[in-house]
Design an enzyme around this catalytic site. Structure first.
Site, PDB file in Angstrom:
ATOM      1  N   SER A   1      62.415  38.902  43.716  1.00 42.34           N
ATOM      2  CA  SER A   1      62.334  38.472  45.105  1.00 42.34           C
ATOM      3  C   SER A   1      63.665  37.873  45.563  1.00 42.34           C
ATOM      4  O   SER A   1      64.124  38.124  46.674  1.00 42.34           O
ATOM      5  CB  SER A   1      61.223  37.429  45.258  1.00 42.34           C
TER       6      SER A   1
ATOM      7  N   SER B   1      58.637  37.095  51.641  1.00 41.76           N
ATOM      8  CA  SER B   1      58.422  35.703  51.273  1.00 41.76           C
ATOM      9  C   SER B   1      58.993  35.459  49.880  1.00 41.76           C
ATOM     10  O   SER B   1      58.959  36.353  49.026  1.00 41.76           O
ATOM     11  CB  SER B   1      56.918  35.414  51.328  1.00 41.76           C
ATOM     12  N   GLU B   2      59.517  34.257  49.637  1.00 44.46           N
ATOM     13  CA  GLU B   2      60.183  33.932  48.377  1.00 44.46           C
ATOM     14  C   GLU B   2      59.344  34.239  47.145  1.00 44.46           C
ATOM     15  O   GLU B   2      59.861  34.547  46.079  1.00 44.46           O
ATOM     16  CB  GLU B   2      60.551  32.437  48.326  1.00 44.46           C
ATOM     17  N   ASN B   3      58.022  34.108  47.275  1.00 46.32           N
ATOM     18  CA  ASN B   3      57.146  34.323  46.119  1.00 46.32           C
ATOM     19  C   ASN B   3      56.900  35.795  45.825  1.00 46.32           C
ATOM     20  O   ASN B   3      55.945  36.134  45.119  1.00 46.32           O
ATOM     21  CB  ASN B   3      55.830  33.575  46.309  1.00 46.32           C
TER      22      ASN B   3
END
Lengths: 239, 221
Positions: B91, B49-51
């Site tokens: 990330s 996930s991007e986070n």
């Protein structure tokens, strides 16, 4: 030892002047400095420039959306200048469409890397992200290793408002799970970094050096978040 | 005979079937998150996930949310065994650096040359790029899941995008309510067709000339 622990959020944000550039971390609910944003709204500084992934979220929780509603922000640098769905519009979008706030739309990875570069003393960098899109318009292009790239410049700020799980009195920080997101990058890219801390602030040495996520050299002021209702804590939200 | 378009879960299941054991996959906001409902059996898929979450699991049950853990759609999720957390720049180093095997994104339009548009609709000043431009240039495979036509009945598979593009020449596969398509140097190739639909039905709702292979099969997911 220099005292970095402040007794209130209002005291911690007192010196933020009109026209300041401020970084706001957070991705979804975790990692948003909700107490410091509330204090900044009370404090009243205006003509602010914000750097943040989004421009707030639906719902009643304190976030940058509440600050934008005060119309004390002149410019917002972010990865979303529109909600994913038109039915979920926030105040920002109306202000932006009316020309009351300026915005710079940045791909999220470019935003993160520009902030990283700002804190790392990098003059600029080339990225393939955005090539062939509106984002690339007017930017320097360069083919590297057979692939087109565009030049992107770093972002720095006067202040970063940070939310951390744990801190010691020197200012060493730890985040928990996806709370980390932009927090370490922004803490590093700002002249003055102010932190709201979820747990009691520890004595120096109580955090294992190998487990520090943001070293104390990037932290200037800290406030322990008091219990609710005085302190603002997350509650489960369903999207 | 009543013609029923494919449902969203079936569409996402079909893309999920493409994931290979050990793949690192990023699912975009909205429909693509349904890919994580697919039963991967013995295959291990690492959802990124991007986070900065490398390895998340199913959605958290109500009342059991961990308030420090969401996916890219801001949904509270569970952490997968063997997960790791990094900050946002790392990330996106994973994304941009070519370490993602696939991303599944939603879109408004996909063009036969592999361009796609998913961040800005006509007549709106603002847009929502999020991580899409980075995912599009970084992931080894870019899969799109979307309705075959707009609500007004206009095609979304086109010769060229009308809306501002998110990235150029990156899409490899598209699943729509009418079937599975591969983006080839010659254009869209219909690989699997929704039951009860004819190739003429699909062509009529498509804004580019489809390549219909001899080995076209019924959609299977």
């Amino acid at each position: 030892m220099k005292n970095k622990v402040y007794s209130s959020f209002d005291e911690a944000v007192a010196g933020i002047p009109d026209g300041a550039t401020i970084m706001f971390p957070g991705f979804g609910p975790p990692g948003i400095p909700r107490n410091l944003i509330a204090a900044l709204i009370r404090q009243g500084a205006k003509d602010l420039i914000g750097i943040c992934n989004n421009h707030g979220a639906l719902g009643n929780l304190m976030d940058v959306g509440r600050l934008i509603e005060t119309e004390r922000v002149v410019k917002w640098v972010c990865a979303f200048t529109a909600a994913p769905h038109p039915s979920r519009k926030l105040a920002f979008e109306g202000l932006y469409e009316e020309g009351k706030i300026e915005a710079e739309l940045v791909p999220q990875g470019t935003l993160a890397e520009r902030i990283r570069a700002g804190g790392a003393g990098i003059g600029a960098f080339y990225t393939p992200t955005g090539v062939g899109t509106e984002v690339a318009e007017g930017k320097e292009h360069r083919e590297i290793d057979g692939r087109m790239h565009i030049l992107e410049y770093p972002l720095k700020a006067d202040y970063a408002l940070i939310r951390a799980r744990r801190a010691d009195k020197m200012g060493n920080l730890q985040y928990r799970l996806s709370q980390r997101n932009f927090n370490p990058l922004m803490a590093q890219a700002a002249t003055t970094t102010i932190v709201e801390v979820e747990e009691d602030i520890l004595e120096p040495g109580q955090i294992d050096p190998d487990q520090v996520h943001t070293p104390c050299i990037f932290v200037d002021r800290m406030v322990r978040i008091p219990p609710a209702p005085e302190g603002i804590w997350d509650a489960p939200t369903r999207t | 005979m009543e013609k029923t378009p494919l449902d969203r879960q079936a569409m996402c299941n079909r893309l999920a079937m493409e994931f290979q054991d050990g793949w690192v996959v990023n699912l975009g906001i909205g429909m693509p998150t349904l890919c994580s409902n697919y039963d991967f059996g013995d295959k291990q898929i690492i959802f990124h996930s991007e986070n900065g979450v490398i390895g998340y699991g199913p959605l958290a049950a109500e009342g059991e949310e961990d308030l420090h853990l969401v996916n890219a759609s801001s949904q509270y999720v569970t952490i997968a065994t063997g997960a790791a957390i990094v900050h946002h720049a790392d990330s996106f180093a994973i994304i941009r650096g070519g370490h993602l095997d696939a991303t599944v994104l939603g879109a408004y339009e996909v063009a036969e040359n592999g361009d796609f548009a998913n961040y800005k609709t006509a007549g709106r000043k603002g847009g929502g790029i999020g991580g899409a431009m980075d995912l599009a240039v970084g992931a080894k495979q870019v899969f799109i899941a979307m309705e075959h036509s707009t609500r007004e009945g206009e095609p979304r598979l086109l010769q060229r995008c009308n809306l501002p593009v998110t990235a150029v020449s990156v899409v490899t596969k598209v699943v729509t309510t009418l079937g599975l398509f591969e983006v080839t140097p010659e254009g869209f190739k219909l690989m699997e067709i929704a039951p009860s639909f004819t190739t003429d039905d699909v062509q009529a709702q498509t804004g580019a000339t489809l390549i219909i292979p001899d080995n076209l099969v019924e959609f299977n997911a």
